[in-house]
Motif scaffolding. Structure first.
Motif: not given
Length: 134
Positions: A72, A74, A77-79, A83, A85, A103, A105, A107
């Motif tokens: 969890v 930002n 998160e994949a970039n 990446d 993560g 990951r 879905k 919060e």
């Protein structure tokens, strides 16, 4: 202003986290210092996770048991360029091959509420299934 003063002037983690996209962009453009910062961050985060996994025994006695690792935030998160993560998972999986990244879905607070709700339902069902009808 001296850099470390800026770093510690505001104790909020968000101030530093807001720099991640800039560092990723610089690393993607070939900046070796930015790349080194990201590699160091990945190693530090993975080291912290490994300590928790080991301490809680999530990996089993042989270190190969399967366990979920919830990803969890930002930063994880994949970039397209870098990446973090994926890099963290790769680093952890070298020592704990049973790592299963999850990951969510929803919060984190919603997930915690759902877990609590499921726990309460289980408890209710157990209490009411143990009724002796004799």
């Amino acid at each position: 202003m001296i850099p470390y003063r800026w770093t510690y002037a505001d104790p909020s983690w968000a101030r530093i986290a807001n720099l991640v996209p800039v560092v990723i962009s610089c690393a993607g453009a070939g900046d070796q210092v930015a790349n080194d910062i990201l590699l160091h961050a990945v190693q530090e985060l993975a080291s912290s996770v490994k300590a928790v996994v080991h301490r809680l025994g999530l990996c089993g006695k042989d270190g190969k048991a399967s366990f979920p690792l919830v990803m969890v935030g930002n930063v994880l998160e994949a970039n397209r360029r870098w990446d973090i993560g994926k890099e963290v998972i790769d680093c952890i999986s070298k020592d704990f091959p049973g790592t299963h990244p999850v990951r969510p879905k929803v919060e984190p607070a919603v997930g915690a509420a759902l877990l609590a709700w499921n726990y309460l339902i289980e408890q209710y069902q157990q209490e009411h299934s143990e009724v002796d009808y004799d």
